[in-house]
Design an enzyme around this catalytic site. Structure first.
Site, PDB file in Angstrom:
ATOM      1  N   HIS A 229       2.369  -3.789   6.800  1.00 44.29           N
ATOM      2  CA  HIS A 229       1.436  -2.702   6.471  1.00 44.29           C
ATOM      3  C   HIS A 229       1.468  -1.684   7.607  1.00 44.29           C
ATOM      4  O   HIS A 229       2.150  -1.863   8.612  1.00 44.29           O
ATOM      5  CB  HIS A 229       0.003  -3.250   6.343  1.00 44.29           C
ATOM      6  CG  HIS A 229      -0.233  -4.041   5.090  1.00 44.29           C
ATOM      7  ND1 HIS A 229      -0.932  -3.542   4.015  1.00 44.29           N
ATOM      8  CD2 HIS A 229       0.149  -5.291   4.741  1.00 44.29           C
ATOM      9  CE1 HIS A 229      -0.986  -4.454   3.049  1.00 44.29           C
ATOM     10  NE2 HIS A 229      -0.340  -5.531   3.466  1.00 44.29           N
TER      11      HIS A 229
ATOM     12  N   GLU B  58       0.417  -4.731  11.064  1.00 44.64           N
ATOM     13  CA  GLU B  58       0.179  -3.289  10.964  1.00 44.64           C
ATOM     14  C   GLU B  58       1.145  -2.610  11.924  1.00 44.64           C
ATOM     15  O   GLU B  58       1.058  -2.802  13.141  1.00 44.64           O
ATOM     16  CB  GLU B  58      -1.273  -2.939  11.336  1.00 44.64           C
ATOM     17  CG  GLU B  58      -2.334  -3.629  10.494  1.00 44.64           C
ATOM     18  CD  GLU B  58      -2.511  -3.049   9.091  1.00 44.64           C
ATOM     19  OE1 GLU B  58      -1.952  -1.972   8.792  1.00 44.64           O
ATOM     20  OE2 GLU B  58      -3.215  -3.696   8.286  1.00 44.64           O
TER      21      GLU B  58
ATOM     22  N   HIS C 244       0.837  -1.190   0.000  1.00 39.74           N
ATOM     23  CA  HIS C 244       0.000   0.000   0.000  1.00 39.74           C
ATOM     24  C   HIS C 244       0.878   1.248   0.000  1.00 39.74           C
ATOM     25  O   HIS C 244       1.703   1.449   0.893  1.00 39.74           O
ATOM     26  CB  HIS C 244      -0.939   0.007   1.214  1.00 39.74           C
ATOM     27  CG  HIS C 244      -2.057  -0.980   1.074  1.00 39.74           C
ATOM     28  ND1 HIS C 244      -2.580  -1.686   2.127  1.00 39.74           N
ATOM     29  CD2 HIS C 244      -2.746  -1.369  -0.028  1.00 39.74           C
ATOM     30  CE1 HIS C 244      -3.553  -2.482   1.683  1.00 39.74           C
ATOM     31  NE2 HIS C 244      -3.665  -2.299   0.375  1.00 39.74           N
TER      32      HIS C 244
ATOM     33  N   ARG D 223      -3.238   4.845  -2.087  1.00 41.05           N
ATOM     34  CA  ARG D 223      -3.132   3.488  -1.528  1.00 41.05           C
ATOM     35  C   ARG D 223      -2.837   2.423  -2.599  1.00 41.05           C
ATOM     36  O   ARG D 223      -2.095   1.474  -2.366  1.00 41.05           O
ATOM     37  CB  ARG D 223      -4.460   3.167  -0.827  1.00 41.05           C
ATOM     38  CG  ARG D 223      -4.661   1.731  -0.402  1.00 41.05           C
ATOM     39  CD  ARG D 223      -6.036   1.580   0.250  1.00 41.05           C
ATOM     40  NE  ARG D 223      -6.431   0.200   0.399  1.00 41.05           N
ATOM     41  CZ  ARG D 223      -6.251  -0.518   1.517  1.00 41.05           C
ATOM     42  NH1 ARG D 223      -5.640   0.009   2.558  1.00 41.05           N
ATOM     43  NH2 ARG D 223      -6.662  -1.761   1.592  1.00 41.05           N
TER      44      ARG D 223
ATOM     45  N   GLU E 271       1.676   3.779   3.045  1.00 37.32           N
ATOM     46  CA  GLU E 271       2.135   3.208   4.320  1.00 37.32           C
ATOM     47  C   GLU E 271       3.662   3.213   4.351  1.00 37.32           C
ATOM     48  O   GLU E 271       4.320   2.176   4.344  1.00 37.32           O
ATOM     49  CB  GLU E 271       1.529   1.803   4.472  1.00 37.32           C
ATOM     50  CG  GLU E 271       0.005   1.858   4.482  1.00 37.32           C
ATOM     51  CD  GLU E 271      -0.681   0.500   4.348  1.00 37.32           C
ATOM     52  OE1 GLU E 271      -0.006  -0.533   4.439  1.00 37.32           O
ATOM     53  OE2 GLU E 271      -1.911   0.489   4.147  1.00 37.32           O
TER      54      GLU E 271
HETATM   55  O1  0X9 Z   1      -7.039  -3.777   4.463  1.00 38.35           O
HETATM   56  C1  0X9 Z   1      -5.913  -4.259   4.302  1.00 38.35           C
HETATM   57  O2  0X9 Z   1      -5.493  -4.632   3.198  1.00 38.35           O
HETATM   58  C2  0X9 Z   1      -4.974  -4.391   5.508  1.00 38.35           C
HETATM   59  N1  0X9 Z   1      -5.047  -3.219   6.324  1.00 38.35           N
HETATM   60  S1  0X9 Z   1      -4.492  -1.770   5.766  1.00 38.35           S
HETATM   61  O3  0X9 Z   1      -4.928  -0.759   6.709  1.00 38.35           O
HETATM   62  N2  0X9 Z   1      -2.903  -1.770   5.789  1.00 38.35           N
HETATM   63  O4  0X9 Z   1      -4.950  -1.549   4.447  1.00 38.35           O
HETATM   64  C3  0X9 Z   1      -5.390  -5.573   6.340  1.00 38.35           C
HETATM   65  C4  0X9 Z   1      -5.445  -6.882   5.620  1.00 38.35           C
HETATM   66  C5  0X9 Z   1      -5.694  -8.032   6.560  1.00 38.35           C
HETATM   67  N3  0X9 Z   1      -5.885  -9.282   5.887  1.00 38.35           N
HETATM   68  C6  0X9 Z   1      -7.080  -9.705   5.416  1.00 38.35           C
HETATM   69  N4  0X9 Z   1      -8.175  -9.066   5.635  1.00 38.35           N
HETATM   70  N5  0X9 Z   1      -7.067 -10.838   4.744  1.00 38.35           N
HETATM   71 ZN    ZN Z   2      -1.861  -1.787   4.004  1.00 41.23          ZN
END
Ligand code: 0X9
Ligand code: ZN
Length: 273
Positions: A152, A227, A30, A81, A33
């Protein structure tokens, strides 16, 4: 024609009799980040000096998995993003590279190209996810891929699959146990608390992500999305002064995970996976 994404490989020394064990902390998918590629590079520097750990384990690091998006977040839109693929029609660009993976694609992701979580026209439609998929598959096919960590930000959360459903994934107790080892080792250094949660129930439902694919398709035992700092005070605008302390605590946590996966290398008293 696409440029390849660089991956760094800290290679285990020629030790007779040791099992091939590999892991793959990655990567900056992303764009906004910024702490993720910064921490990944620090990890590379640390790994280069930690031969007692890398003697027993191969570690692959992809420090920058979304170069076009990252550049755009520096040059034009700090909070970008997605990647930068032009999408014909609607006037919006970019695919969320953490919704584009070929496992449970589409559950909890958007088909609207103007959305921040646009999943793309098809699984692995993007060169970035194709490259990562191929690299991870090659590592898994070449031996024993035991650990995948996707970097992330932000939130200070270490999550384990699934993210597409709150049903329990295989190896959940083991993933929890090793995740807690990360969190306690990381906290000891600067007091930073990382909570260890199931992705769907503890964070939010989202599918087509790296972690669920690694678990569901590669069957990797230990899979996490990490994260990084902080909990929201600065968020994506984390100060540069936090890069080194974040990298240091992540290394402490990761080191404990790697030791847990290589019991014959663990110092006396270290927790076993
Ligand atoms: O939303 C995402 O892709 C991730 N969080 S972020 O805030 N960095 O964008 C979390 C992904 C966690 N994994 C799954 N949901 N499979
Ligand atoms: Zn992310």
């Amino acid at each position: 024609m696409h440029c390849p994404l660089p991956a760094l490989h800290a290679r285990r020394g020629p030790e007779p009799g040791g099992l091939q064990r590999v892991s793959l902390p990655a990567k900056g998918l992303h764009a906004r980040e910024w702490i993720s590629p910064a921490v990944a590079l620090q990890l590379v520097a640390t790994l280069a000096q930690q031969c007692s750990v890398t003697r027993a384990i191969d570690v692959y690091v992809v420090p920058m998995a979304n170069p076009d998006g990252y550049l755009y977040s520096w040059a034009s839109n700090r909070l970008w993003r997605k990647n930068r693929r032009p999408i014909s029609g609607g006037g919006c660009d970019g695919v969320d590279l953490n919704r584009n993976w070929g496992y449970k694609f589409g559950v909890g992701a958007s088909s609207n190209p103007c959305s921040e979580v646009y999943k793309g026209p098809a699984t692995f439609s993007e060169p970035e996810t194709q490259a990562l998929r191929d690299a991870m598959t090659a590592v898994a096919d070449g031996g024993n891929l035991e650990l995948v960590v996707a970097l992330h930000s932000y939130g200070q959360v270490l999550m384990y699959p699934w993210g597409w459903t709150a049903e329990e994934a295989p190896d959940t107790p083991a993933m929890r146990r090793v995740g807690e080892m990360f969190a306690s080792a990381a906290q000891k250094l600067h007091g930073t608390v990382y909570s260890v949660v199931n992705s769907a129930s503890g964070f939010y439902y989202a599918s087509g992500a790296t972690d669920d694919w690694a678990k569901g398709v590669l069957n990797t035992k230990y899979v996490y999305t990490l994260e990084l700092r902080d909990e929201g005070a600065y968020g994506f605008y984390l100060q540069a002064s936090q890069i080194l302390p974040t990298a240091e605590e992540v290394w402490q946590g990761l080191r404990m995970m790697l030791l847990a996966l290589t019991p014959e290398k663990a110092p006396a008293g270290a927790p076993q996976a």
